[in-house]
Structures are given as structure tokens and as C-alpha cells.
Motif scaffolding. Sequence first.
Motif, PDB file in Angstrom:
ATOM      1  N   ARG A  12       0.836  -1.195   0.000  1.00  0.00           N
ATOM      2  CA  ARG A  12       0.000   0.000   0.000  1.00  0.00           C
ATOM      3  C   ARG A  12       0.874   1.250   0.000  1.00  0.00           C
ATOM      4  NH1 ARG A  12      -1.988  -3.955   3.068  1.00  0.00           N
ATOM      5  NH2 ARG A  12      -0.774  -3.218   4.821  1.00  0.00           N
ATOM      6  N   CYS A  13       0.649   2.120  -0.973  1.00  0.00           N
ATOM      7  CA  CYS A  13       1.485   3.310  -1.155  1.00  0.00           C
ATOM      8  C   CYS A  13       0.655   4.589  -1.064  1.00  0.00           C
ATOM      9  CB  CYS A  13       2.154   3.264  -2.534  1.00  0.00           C
ATOM     10  SG  CYS A  13       3.147   1.783  -2.818  1.00  0.00           S
ATOM     11  N   ALA A  14       1.315   5.652  -0.625  1.00  0.00           N
ATOM     12  CA  ALA A  14       0.714   6.987  -0.584  1.00  0.00           C
ATOM     13  C   ALA A  14       1.665   7.951  -1.286  1.00  0.00           C
ATOM     14  CB  ALA A  14       0.480   7.428   0.857  1.00  0.00           C
ATOM     15  N   VAL A  15       1.090   8.953  -1.939  1.00  0.00           N
ATOM     16  CA  VAL A  15       1.881   9.927  -2.695  1.00  0.00           C
ATOM     17  C   VAL A  15       1.531  11.333  -2.206  1.00  0.00           C
ATOM     18  CG1 VAL A  15       2.429  10.846  -4.981  1.00  0.00           C
ATOM     19  CG2 VAL A  15       1.918   8.392  -4.701  1.00  0.00           C
ATOM     20  N   LEU A  16       2.560  12.057  -1.786  1.00  0.00           N
ATOM     21  CA  LEU A  16       2.394  13.422  -1.281  1.00  0.00           C
ATOM     22  C   LEU A  16       3.203  14.378  -2.151  1.00  0.00           C
ATOM     23  CD1 LEU A  16       1.370  15.349   0.960  1.00  0.00           C
ATOM     24  CD2 LEU A  16       3.526  14.888   2.154  1.00  0.00           C
ATOM     25  N   THR A  17       2.514  15.301  -2.796  1.00  0.00           N
ATOM     26  CA  THR A  17       3.203  16.344  -3.550  1.00  0.00           C
ATOM     27  C   THR A  17       3.291  17.586  -2.675  1.00  0.00           C
ATOM     28  OG1 THR A  17       2.499  15.511  -5.692  1.00  0.00           O
ATOM     29  CG2 THR A  17       3.078  17.846  -5.579  1.00  0.00           C
ATOM     30  N   VAL A  18       4.488  18.144  -2.596  1.00  0.00           N
ATOM     31  CA  VAL A  18       4.720  19.355  -1.818  1.00  0.00           C
ATOM     32  C   VAL A  18       4.956  20.490  -2.806  1.00  0.00           C
ATOM     33  CG1 VAL A  18       6.202  20.484  -0.134  1.00  0.00           C
ATOM     34  CG2 VAL A  18       5.715  18.018   0.081  1.00  0.00           C
ATOM     35  N   LYS A  53       0.924  22.509   0.766  1.00  0.00           N
ATOM     36  CA  LYS A  53       1.829  23.649   0.632  1.00  0.00           C
ATOM     37  C   LYS A  53       3.207  23.278   1.186  1.00  0.00           C
ATOM     38  CE  LYS A  53      -1.107  26.797  -0.871  1.00  0.00           C
ATOM     39  NZ  LYS A  53      -1.104  27.091  -2.287  1.00  0.00           N
ATOM     40  N   ASP A  54       4.214  23.977   0.736  1.00  0.00           N
ATOM     41  CA  ASP A  54       5.588  23.748   1.192  1.00  0.00           C
ATOM     42  C   ASP A  54       5.755  24.392   2.567  1.00  0.00           C
ATOM     43  OD1 ASP A  54       8.234  23.011   1.240  1.00  0.00           O
ATOM     44  OD2 ASP A  54       8.616  23.635  -0.820  1.00  0.00           O
ATOM     45  N   GLU A  55       5.101  23.802   3.550  1.00  0.00           N
ATOM     46  CA  GLU A  55       5.143  24.264   4.947  1.00  0.00           C
ATOM     47  C   GLU A  55       5.320  23.043   5.841  1.00  0.00           C
ATOM     48  OE1 GLU A  55       1.347  26.170   5.299  1.00  0.00           O
ATOM     49  OE2 GLU A  55       1.931  27.847   4.004  1.00  0.00           O
ATOM     50  N   GLN A  56       6.216  23.156   6.811  1.00  0.00           N
ATOM     51  CA  GLN A  56       6.539  22.006   7.658  1.00  0.00           C
ATOM     52  C   GLN A  56       5.312  21.380   8.304  1.00  0.00           C
ATOM     53  OE1 GLN A  56       9.707  23.013  10.397  1.00  0.00           O
ATOM     54  NE2 GLN A  56      11.226  22.275   8.955  1.00  0.00           N
ATOM     55  N   THR A  57       4.431  22.208   8.861  1.00  0.00           N
ATOM     56  CA  THR A  57       3.276  21.643   9.569  1.00  0.00           C
ATOM     57  C   THR A  57       2.349  20.901   8.606  1.00  0.00           C
ATOM     58  OG1 THR A  57       2.142  23.777   9.437  1.00  0.00           O
ATOM     59  CG2 THR A  57       3.303  23.286  11.485  1.00  0.00           C
ATOM     60  N   ALA A  58       2.142  21.417   7.406  1.00  0.00           N
ATOM     61  CA  ALA A  58       1.271  20.757   6.426  1.00  0.00           C
ATOM     62  C   ALA A  58       1.865  19.421   5.985  1.00  0.00           C
ATOM     63  CB  ALA A  58       1.048  21.663   5.219  1.00  0.00           C
ATOM     64  N   ILE A  59       3.176  19.408   5.740  1.00  0.00           N
ATOM     65  CA  ILE A  59       3.863  18.177   5.315  1.00  0.00           C
ATOM     66  C   ILE A  59       3.804  17.141   6.432  1.00  0.00           C
ATOM     67  CG2 ILE A  59       6.085  17.198   4.632  1.00  0.00           C
ATOM     68  CD1 ILE A  59       6.725  20.100   3.513  1.00  0.00           C
ATOM     69  N   GLY A  79       9.751  20.160  -2.961  1.00  0.00           N
ATOM     70  CA  GLY A  79      10.185  20.816  -1.729  1.00  0.00           C
ATOM     71  C   GLY A  79      11.517  20.348  -1.186  1.00  0.00           C
ATOM     72  N   THR A  80      12.367  19.765  -2.061  1.00  0.00           N
ATOM     73  CA  THR A  80      13.638  19.219  -1.584  1.00  0.00           C
ATOM     74  C   THR A  80      14.841  20.068  -1.959  1.00  0.00           C
ATOM     75  OG1 THR A  80      13.939  17.864  -3.563  1.00  0.00           O
ATOM     76  CG2 THR A  80      12.765  16.849  -1.701  1.00  0.00           C
ATOM     77  N   THR A  88      10.664  20.161   2.745  1.00  0.00           N
ATOM     78  CA  THR A  88      10.238  18.761   2.866  1.00  0.00           C
ATOM     79  C   THR A  88      11.211  17.958   3.718  1.00  0.00           C
ATOM     80  OG1 THR A  88       9.086  18.832   0.746  1.00  0.00           O
ATOM     81  CG2 THR A  88       9.681  16.655   1.595  1.00  0.00           C
ATOM     82  N   ILE A  89      12.492  18.097   3.470  1.00  0.00           N
ATOM     83  CA  ILE A  89      13.484  17.315   4.215  1.00  0.00           C
ATOM     84  C   ILE A  89      13.429  17.675   5.696  1.00  0.00           C
ATOM     85  CG2 ILE A  89      15.940  16.752   4.438  1.00  0.00           C
ATOM     86  CD1 ILE A  89      14.536  15.829   1.759  1.00  0.00           C
ATOM     87  N   GLU A  90      13.336  18.962   5.989  1.00  0.00           N
ATOM     88  CA  GLU A  90      13.277  19.406   7.394  1.00  0.00           C
ATOM     89  C   GLU A  90      11.997  18.915   8.074  1.00  0.00           C
ATOM     90  OE1 GLU A  90      16.276  21.596   5.345  1.00  0.00           O
ATOM     91  OE2 GLU A  90      14.186  21.285   4.792  1.00  0.00           O
TER      92      GLU A  90
END
Length: 166
Positions: A12-18, A53-59, A79-80, A88-90
Motif C-alpha cells: 500500500r502506497c501513498a503519494v504526497l506532492t509538496v 503547501k511547502d510548509e513544515q506543519t502541512a507536510i 520541496g527538496t 520537505t526534508i526538514e
Amino acid sequence: MHTNVKLERPVRCAVLTVSDTRTIETDKGGQCVQNLLQTADFDVDIKHYTIVKDEQTAIQSAVQQWLAEDIDVIVTTGGTGIAPRDVTIEAVTPLLDKEIEGFGELFRYLSFTEDVGTRALLSRAVAGTAKRTLIFCLPGSTGAVKLALNRLILPELTHLVYEMNK
């Protein structure tokens, strides 16, 4: 494409675009991840694909939600980079129990030799485990997604999931 390891169930996979700008219609990187996973017979449910969005809390919120579900693999794209907005990395690294250092090393090596030359320096691709879930953080370009999935992730994914669930 898969190693000799057999699982008794689908992976089972999930995909997250930032991204601050992508929509479902313009998200070529996330669509590419989904297509490559599905073509290789991995399970990607539409409810396990989202753009944040490219925000730490959202990711972190999206990743943590999937960590609470029965997801084997989370692939993030975008976001990398090294721009101030690229977090994203942070956001993901503190959630990891173990980092798979070889992934980033091999990704940068392949990027350097096959694709982008010295610009591979800028690549902050990361992989690791959180609970019993594999997480791969990839750059947002379709070239990077194809390279990471075709050369590194897909050939080993069944084996990695097997190892996570021993």
C-alpha cells in the motif's frame, strides 16, 4: 522488476506532492509517481494522494496521518531544493526512526552520472523508515521521479517492505 521476495498482500502506497503552486491537473511529478507505482502493481488508492503547501506543519500532518494508517510506503515529491521555501526534508527527517543513507547517495550518484551533472549537488533526496512505513522524499521533476523509482525504489520495494515487516 521485483526481487524474489513474495508478500501475501498488496504493498500500500501513498503519494504526497509538496508545492505552493501545483494542482491535481498540473502535478506531473505526483502523477508520475502514481503511474510508475501502479504500473509495477503496487496499490495507490486515490485517497492516498494529496498536495500540500511547502510548509513544515502541512507536510508533517499529511505524513503523520498516513503513518497512523496501514500504509507501507510514502513517496513525497517536491520541496527538496535549497530555496528557503523548500522544507520537505526538514519536515520529514524528524519523523524518521532510521534513515536509509544509501538512497540519497545513490540517487545523487545516478543523477550526476546519467542526468544533471554537477547540479546533483543540490539534490536533497532522502529515504528512511518511520514505524513500519518506508518514506522516500524526491525532487519534484518528472526526470528525478523516474530516475528514483525506476533505478532505485521499484527494484527493491517489495524486499524493503518485507524487511520492514519481519
